[in-house]
Design a protein around this motif. Structure first.
Motif, short mmCIF file in Angstrom:
data_model
loop_
_atom_site.label_atom_id
_atom_site.label_comp_id
_atom_site.label_asym_id
_atom_site.label_seq_id
_atom_site.Cartn_x
_atom_site.Cartn_y
_atom_site.Cartn_z
N TRP A 186 0.21 -1.37 0.26
CA TRP A 186 0.06 0.14 -0.33
C TRP A 186 0.99 1.22 0.14
CZ3 TRP A 186 -4.30 -1.53 4.05
CH2 TRP A 186 -5.36 -2.10 3.31
N ARG A 187 1.63 1.56 0.70
CA ARG A 187 3.04 2.04 0.93
C ARG A 187 3.96 2.53 -0.53
NH1 ARG A 187 4.90 4.33 5.79
NH2 ARG A 187 6.78 4.26 5.16
N ASP A 188 4.17 1.29 -1.36
CA ASP A 188 4.48 2.02 -2.42
C ASP A 188 3.17 2.47 -3.52
OD1 ASP A 188 6.88 0.88 -1.79
OD2 ASP A 188 7.14 -1.23 -1.45
N ASP A 189 2.47 1.75 -2.97
CA ASP A 189 1.50 2.46 -4.13
C ASP A 189 0.97 3.60 -4.34
OD1 ASP A 189 1.40 -0.79 -5.59
OD2 ASP A 189 -0.28 -0.90 -4.12
N VAL A 190 1.21 3.91 -3.11
CA VAL A 190 0.79 5.48 -2.62
C VAL A 190 1.92 6.64 -3.73
CG1 VAL A 190 0.28 6.92 -0.64
CG2 VAL A 190 -1.19 4.82 -1.42
N PRO A 233 -9.21 7.42 -7.67
CA PRO A 233 -9.70 6.33 -7.79
C PRO A 233 -8.86 4.58 -8.38
CG PRO A 233 -10.30 8.05 -9.58
CD PRO A 233 -9.19 8.79 -8.57
N GLY A 234 -8.12 5.49 -8.71
CA GLY A 234 -7.66 4.25 -9.54
C GLY A 234 -6.05 3.91 -8.36
N VAL A 235 -5.79 4.77 -7.27
CA VAL A 235 -5.30 4.63 -5.98
C VAL A 235 -5.88 3.52 -4.99
CG1 VAL A 235 -4.86 4.97 -4.02
CG2 VAL A 235 -3.95 6.20 -6.06
N LEU A 262 -7.82 -1.63 -2.48
CA LEU A 262 -8.69 -2.77 -2.34
C LEU A 262 -8.07 -4.01 -3.27
CD1 LEU A 262 -11.90 -0.89 -2.89
CD2 LEU A 262 -10.73 -1.89 -0.83
N HIS A 263 -8.03 -4.18 -4.58
CA HIS A 263 -6.97 -4.89 -5.43
C HIS A 263 -6.04 -6.28 -4.23
CE1 HIS A 263 -6.45 -8.18 -7.93
NE2 HIS A 263 -4.91 -7.71 -8.61
N ARG A 264 -5.37 -5.37 -3.83
CA ARG A 264 -4.47 -5.99 -3.13
C ARG A 264 -5.04 -7.09 -1.78
NH1 ARG A 264 -0.10 -5.30 -5.97
NH2 ARG A 264 0.68 -3.00 -6.32
N ASP A 299 -3.51 5.85 -13.53
CA ASP A 299 -3.89 7.42 -13.71
C ASP A 299 -5.54 7.11 -14.07
OD1 ASP A 299 -3.84 10.20 -13.27
OD2 ASP A 299 -2.05 10.07 -14.71
N HIS A 300 -6.05 8.61 -13.62
CA HIS A 300 -7.46 9.07 -13.86
C HIS A 300 -8.91 7.89 -13.43
CE1 HIS A 300 -6.65 12.59 -16.06
NE2 HIS A 300 -5.62 12.18 -16.17
N GLY A 301 -8.09 6.16 -13.61
CA GLY A 301 -8.85 5.10 -13.10
C GLY A 301 -10.60 5.96 -13.54
N ALA A 302 -10.52 5.54 -15.10
CA ALA A 302 -12.18 4.76 -15.38
C ALA A 302 -12.25 4.16 -16.75
CB ALA A 302 -12.44 6.39 -15.94
N GLY A 303 -12.85 3.68 -16.24
CA GLY A 303 -13.57 2.74 -17.40
C GLY A 303 -11.80 1.37 -17.30
N VAL A 304 -11.18 0.98 -16.79
CA VAL A 304 -9.86 0.30 -16.65
C VAL A 304 -10.63 -1.11 -16.20
CG1 VAL A 304 -7.98 -0.22 -16.39
CG2 VAL A 304 -8.72 1.77 -16.45
N VAL A 305 -10.55 -2.35 -17.48
CA VAL A 305 -11.07 -3.70 -17.01
C VAL A 305 -9.45 -4.50 -17.50
CG1 VAL A 305 -12.08 -5.69 -17.91
CG2 VAL A 305 -12.94 -3.09 -17.83
N ILE A 306 -9.07 -5.58 -15.79
CA ILE A 306 -7.77 -6.31 -15.71
C ILE A 306 -8.55 -7.56 -15.67
CG2 ILE A 306 -5.92 -6.69 -14.82
CD1 ILE A 306 -6.10 -3.94 -13.95
N GLY A 307 -8.31 -8.94 -16.49
CA GLY A 307 -9.05 -9.65 -16.11
C GLY A 307 -8.33 -10.99 -15.47
N GLU A 308 -9.12 -11.89 -15.54
CA GLU A 308 -8.49 -12.97 -14.09
C GLU A 308 -6.94 -13.52 -14.22
OE1 GLU A 308 -9.56 -17.33 -11.89
OE2 GLU A 308 -10.27 -16.45 -13.85
N THR A 309 -6.76 -13.72 -15.15
CA THR A 309 -4.97 -14.28 -15.42
C THR A 309 -4.42 -13.24 -16.28
OG1 THR A 309 -6.14 -15.14 -18.03
CG2 THR A 309 -6.37 -16.58 -16.45
#
Length: 258
Positions: free
Chosen positions: A19-23, A44-46, A51-53, A95-105
Motif C-alpha cells: 500500500w505504501r509503495d502504491d501511494v 480512484p485509481g489508487v 482494494l485489489h491487494r 491514472d484517472h482510473g476510469a473504465g479500466v478492465v483487468i481480467g482474471e489471468t
C-alpha cells in the motif's frame, strides 16, 4: 484463511508495504498530486489498486465469493474492474482510473503505469491462461486494448487507443489497430529513473509513408518531363484531313458508307 494463519503479521506487513509503495509512486508519475490526503481521498485509481491487494489475498485464501463481492464494491466505487485473480506487481499506478478492465489471468509486473480506458482482456472462454502478461516499467496509453495470452516485455510503451494482439519484445513502442512495432527493438525508451510519461512522443508511420509517396510522385513527374516531346505542327500532306478530322464524309463514301 490467510489472515487468521500464524503468519498473519508478515502478511499484514507485506500488504501495508505494498500500500505504501502504491501511494508513493503516484508522486513520481503525476505532477497534479499535491499531497498525501489528496491522493488517498481523490484518486480512484489508487483506491482500486489498494482494494485489489485485499481481494487478491482473499481469492488465494479460497474466500472467492468474499473477494468477488469486495471487487464488485471496488468497481462501483472507482469504475475500475480488476478481477481478484489478477496478479499485480509493486508500484502499480492507474491514472484517472476510469473504465479500466483487468481480467482474471492477467499478470502485471512492477512499476507499470496505465491510463483510463485500458483493457487487459481475453480472447477465449476456456478456463486457461487467456489474459496478457506485462513486464516491468510498461506504460499503456489511454484507451488501449491488450487482448489474449500475449506477452509485453519490459519497458514497452503502448500508444493510446492501440489494439495489441501479438507479443511485443522488450524496449519497443507499439501503436495502431492492430498494434505494430514502430520503435526499434533494443533501444531503451525509459529514462534512468524508470518512469517515462512521454507516451505521446511516438513516430507517425502513416504520415511518414504519405510523405515518401509524395516525394516519389514528384520524382516521377520530373522524370516524365524529360521524355515529353514538344508538339510539332504537321506540314501539308495527303493525310492532313485525317489528322485534323476533316473530309470525314468523303472518307466514309470512299469506304462504301453513306
Amino acid at each position: 484463511m490467510m489472515f487468521l494463519s500464524p503468519s498473519r503479521p508478515s502478511v499484514a506487513s507485506g500488504l501495508w508495504q505494498d500500500w505504501r509503495d502504491d501511494v508513493a509512486c503516484v508522486f513520481a508519475r503525476d505532477p497534479a498530486a499535491r499531497g498525501l490526503p489528496e491522493v488517498l481521498l481523490a484518486y480512484p485509481g489508487v483506491h482500486a489498486v489498494l482494494l485489489h491487494r485485499v481481494t487478491h489475498r482473499l481469492w488465494h485464501a479460497d474466500w472467492k465469493l468474499t473477494a468477488r463481492l469486495l471487487a464488485a464494491f471496488a468497481r462501483w466505487l472507482t469504475n475500475v474492474d480488476i478481477h481478484p485473480g489478477a496478479t499485480i506487481g509493486k508500484r502499480f499506478f492507474i491514472d484517472h482510473g476510469a473504465g479500466v478492465v483487468i481480467g482474471e489471468t492477467a499478470e502485471i509486473g512492477n512499476d507499470v503505469t496505465m491510463y483510463h480506458g485500458v483493457t487487459l482482456g481475453g480472447t477465449t472462454w476456456n478456463k486457461e491462461k487467456r489474459h496478457p502478461t506485462l513486464g516491468n516499467n510498461v506504460l499503456i496509453g489511454a484507451g488501449a486494448k491488450i487482448l489474449g495470452a500475449i506477452n509485453l516485455g519490459d519497458n514497452v510503451r503502448v500508444g493510446a487507443n492501440s489494439v495489441v494482439i501479438k507479443d511485443v519484445p522488450p524496449c519497443c513502442t507499439v501503436i495502431g489497430i492492430p498494434g505494430r512495432i514502430i520503435q526499434q527493438k533494443g533501444i531503451k525508451i525509459q529514462d534512468p529513473r524508470g518512469i517515462d510519461l512521454d507516451h505521446h512522443l511516438v513516430p507517425d508511420p502513416v504520415g511518414k509513408a504519405l510523405s515518401c509517396l509524395v516525394d516519389r510522385l514528384d520524382e516521377l513527374e520530373n522524370n516524365q518531363k524529360r521524355f515529353v516531346v514538344a508538339e510539332e505542327t504537321c506540314g501539308s500532306c495527303e493525310a492532313e484531313g485525317v489528322c485534323h478530322g476533316e473530309d470525314v464524309v468523303v472518307l466514309k463514301q470512299a469506304a462504301g458508307g453513306k
